[in-house]
Design an enzyme around this catalytic site. Structure first.
Site, short mmCIF file in Angstrom:
data_model
loop_
_atom_site.label_atom_id
_atom_site.label_comp_id
_atom_site.label_asym_id
_atom_site.label_seq_id
_atom_site.Cartn_x
_atom_site.Cartn_y
_atom_site.Cartn_z
N SER A 16 0.84 -1.21 0.00
CA SER A 16 0.00 0.00 0.00
C SER A 16 0.87 1.25 0.00
O SER A 16 0.50 2.27 -0.59
CB SER A 16 -0.98 0.00 1.18
OG SER A 16 -0.30 0.11 2.40
N ILE A 94 16.29 -8.05 6.93
CA ILE A 94 17.41 -7.23 7.37
C ILE A 94 18.52 -7.31 6.33
O ILE A 94 18.78 -8.38 5.78
CB ILE A 94 17.90 -7.70 8.76
CG1 ILE A 94 16.80 -7.46 9.80
CG2 ILE A 94 19.18 -6.98 9.14
CD1 ILE A 94 17.10 -8.04 11.16
N ASN A 109 13.63 4.13 4.38
CA ASN A 109 12.71 3.11 4.90
C ASN A 109 11.58 3.80 5.64
O ASN A 109 11.76 4.90 6.18
CB ASN A 109 13.47 2.21 5.88
CG ASN A 109 12.57 1.14 6.52
OD1 ASN A 109 11.75 0.52 5.83
ND2 ASN A 109 12.70 0.95 7.82
N HIS A 111 9.19 3.04 8.85
CA HIS A 111 9.09 2.14 10.00
C HIS A 111 7.88 2.51 10.83
O HIS A 111 7.69 3.70 11.14
CB HIS A 111 10.38 2.23 10.84
CG HIS A 111 10.34 1.34 12.02
ND1 HIS A 111 10.56 -0.03 11.92
CD2 HIS A 111 10.08 1.57 13.32
CE1 HIS A 111 10.44 -0.57 13.11
NE2 HIS A 111 10.14 0.37 13.99
N SER A 138 7.75 6.56 10.98
CA SER A 138 8.94 7.37 10.72
C SER A 138 9.55 6.97 9.38
O SER A 138 9.75 5.79 9.12
CB SER A 138 10.01 7.13 11.80
OG SER A 138 9.48 7.28 13.10
N ASP A 147 17.05 0.23 11.85
CA ASP A 147 16.07 1.27 12.23
C ASP A 147 16.71 2.42 13.03
O ASP A 147 16.03 3.09 13.81
CB ASP A 147 14.91 0.66 13.04
CG ASP A 147 14.09 -0.32 12.21
OD1 ASP A 147 13.99 -0.10 10.99
OD2 ASP A 147 13.57 -1.29 12.77
N GLU A 176 1.19 6.90 6.95
CA GLU A 176 2.35 6.49 6.14
C GLU A 176 2.15 6.91 4.69
O GLU A 176 3.07 7.40 4.02
CB GLU A 176 2.54 4.97 6.21
CG GLU A 176 2.99 4.48 7.58
CD GLU A 176 3.34 3.00 7.58
OE1 GLU A 176 2.97 2.28 6.64
OE2 GLU A 176 4.00 2.57 8.55
N1 NHR Z 1 18.63 -3.22 7.08
C1 NHR Z 1 19.50 -2.42 7.69
N2 NHR Z 1 20.78 -2.77 7.64
N3 NHR Z 1 19.15 -1.29 8.35
C2 NHR Z 1 17.85 -0.98 8.45
O1 NHR Z 1 17.49 0.11 9.12
C3 NHR Z 1 16.86 -1.79 7.84
C4 NHR Z 1 17.31 -2.94 7.15
C5 NHR Z 1 16.39 -3.80 6.53
C6 NHR Z 1 15.05 -3.56 6.66
C7 NHR Z 1 13.12 -2.31 7.58
C8 NHR Z 1 12.83 -2.70 9.03
C9 NHR Z 1 11.69 -1.97 9.66
O2 NHR Z 1 11.30 -0.88 9.25
C10 NHR Z 1 14.59 -2.46 7.35
C11 NHR Z 1 15.48 -1.56 7.93
C12 NHR Z 1 12.79 -6.46 8.90
C13 NHR Z 1 13.21 -6.81 10.16
C14 NHR Z 1 13.40 -8.25 10.57
O3 NHR Z 1 13.63 -8.56 11.72
C15 NHR Z 1 13.50 -5.79 11.07
C16 NHR Z 1 13.37 -4.47 10.68
C17 NHR Z 1 12.94 -4.12 9.39
C18 NHR Z 1 12.65 -5.15 8.51
N4 NHR Z 1 13.34 -9.20 9.61
C19 NHR Z 1 13.53 -10.62 9.81
C20 NHR Z 1 14.92 -11.05 9.25
O4 NHR Z 1 15.46 -12.01 9.80
C21 NHR Z 1 12.49 -11.43 9.08
C22 NHR Z 1 11.11 -11.15 9.58
C23 NHR Z 1 10.04 -11.69 8.66
O5 NHR Z 1 10.32 -12.24 7.57
O6 NHR Z 1 8.86 -11.52 9.01
O7 NHR Z 1 15.40 -10.45 8.27
O8 NHR Z 1 11.15 -2.44 10.69
C1 GAR Z 2 4.10 -0.62 6.72
O1 GAR Z 2 3.26 -0.32 7.79
C2 GAR Z 2 5.52 -0.39 7.10
O2 GAR Z 2 5.68 0.65 8.03
C3 GAR Z 2 5.85 -1.69 7.72
O3 GAR Z 2 5.19 -2.66 6.98
C4 GAR Z 2 4.02 -2.11 6.42
C5 GAR Z 2 3.99 -2.41 4.95
O4 GAR Z 2 2.75 -2.11 4.43
N1 GAR Z 2 7.26 -1.96 7.71
C6 GAR Z 2 7.83 -2.78 8.55
O5 GAR Z 2 7.23 -3.28 9.47
C7 GAR Z 2 9.26 -3.03 8.29
N2 GAR Z 2 9.72 -3.95 9.25
P1 GAR Z 2 2.53 -2.07 2.86
O6 GAR Z 2 3.13 -3.35 2.27
O7 GAR Z 2 1.04 -2.06 2.68
O8 GAR Z 2 3.19 -0.85 2.34
#
Ligand code: NHR
Ligand code: GAR
Length: 214
Positions: A16, A94, A109, A111, A138, A147, A176
């Site tokens: 979205s 990640i 990103n 968040h 954010s 993050d 968002e």
């Molecule tokens: N990578 C870096 N190095 N730095 C950031 O700030 C990042 C990033 C990758 C993704 C988005 C983030 C969020 O907005 C993001 C920011 C996934 C996880 C996570 O734990 C955490 C934060 C974010 C995205 N992922 C698991 C993993 O092992 C898998 C979880 C799942 O598949 O549901 O990668 O929150």
């Molecule tokens: C959004 O709310 C975004 O902030 C969040 O996932 C949703 C994606 O929605 N991101 C994370 O949680 C990253 N870890 P969307 O696919 O409908 O845009």
């Protein structure tokens, strides 16, 4: 007029936010979504991209693959699009330090929390459990630390006693969709920069809660 900013969006799900950015770019001649990459083949955002006649790629995690190997394949997929800006929009993997270092200052990103509160996952439940009066989203530059990159823009929403994850996340999502296209527009107009882990809008440094008027 400077050249059009090539925007590449990385997704894992519904998309979205991708939709809001596509719609925002339709009204903004300075940016174009040139591609969408998903790590999940069934992400609904891929359908949204096809509807917008935007090129898509899937980079699916292989069994027994290291994070570095995955990130290398992701990088190869990204390079095909020659993006000026990489937008993580619900991308749920990640990314390695090496990967992120390649794109510092060019990757953002969104968040679902008022960073620095609630980095990581399950942010809506955590805000409810903590009985927070406000929550939000954010947009930040991505740096290797998760993050923790400098915040560009935040949007706040109230948390009500009767809220559950569904009602609260819907309220956050709406915000968002307002702030993410705006940040993409700022970047495309070259108003936004990151230097030494500080974000600047029009050469003014942005405070830790993101841009705040006055
Ligand atoms: N990578 C870096 N190095 N730095 C950031 O700030 C990042 C990033 C990758 C993704 C988005 C983030 C969020 O907005 C993001 C920011 C996934 C996880 C996570 O734990 C955490 C934060 C974010 C995205 N992922 C698991 C993993 O092992 C898998 C979880 C799942 O598949 O549901 O990668 O929150
Ligand atoms: C959004 O709310 C975004 O902030 C969040 O996932 C949703 C994606 O929605 N991101 C994370 O949680 C990253 N870890 P969307 O696919 O409908 O845009």
């Amino acid at each position: 007029m400077t050249e059009c900013c090539r925007v590449l969006v990385l997704i894992s799900g519904n998309g979205s936010n991708l939709q809001a950015i596509i719609d925002g770019c339709d009204d903004n001649v300075s940016a174009e979504v040139v591609g969408v990459i998903s790590n999940k083949p069934d992400a609904y955002g891929l359908t949204r991209a096809h509807q917008g006649e935007i090129d898509t790629s899937c980079v699916i995690v292989r069994k027994d693959e290291t994070r570095q190997q995955y990130d290398q394949r992701l990088q190869q997929a990204i390079e095909k699009y020659q993006p000026d800006l990489i937008v993580l929009a619900g991308f749920m993997r990640i990314l390695s330090d090496e990967f992120v270092s390649q794109y510092m200052g060019r990757m953002i990103n969104i968040h679902p929390s008022l960073l620095p509160k609630y980095a990581g996952l399950n942010t809506h439940q955590r805000a409810i459990d903590a009985k927070d009066a406000e929550h939000g989203a954010s947009v930040h530059f991505v740096i290797p630390e998760l993050d923790a990159g400098p915040v560009i823009l935040q949007a706040k929403v109230p948390v009500y006693e009767e809220d559950n994850v569904e009602t609260l996340s819907a309220r956050v999502h709406e915000q968002e969709h307002a702030i993410y296209p705006l940040v993409v527009k700022w970047f495309s107009l070259q108003r936004l920069k990151m230097v030494d882990n500080i974000a600047y809008l029009d050469n003014e440094s942005i405070g830790i809660h993101g841009f705040a008027p006055d």
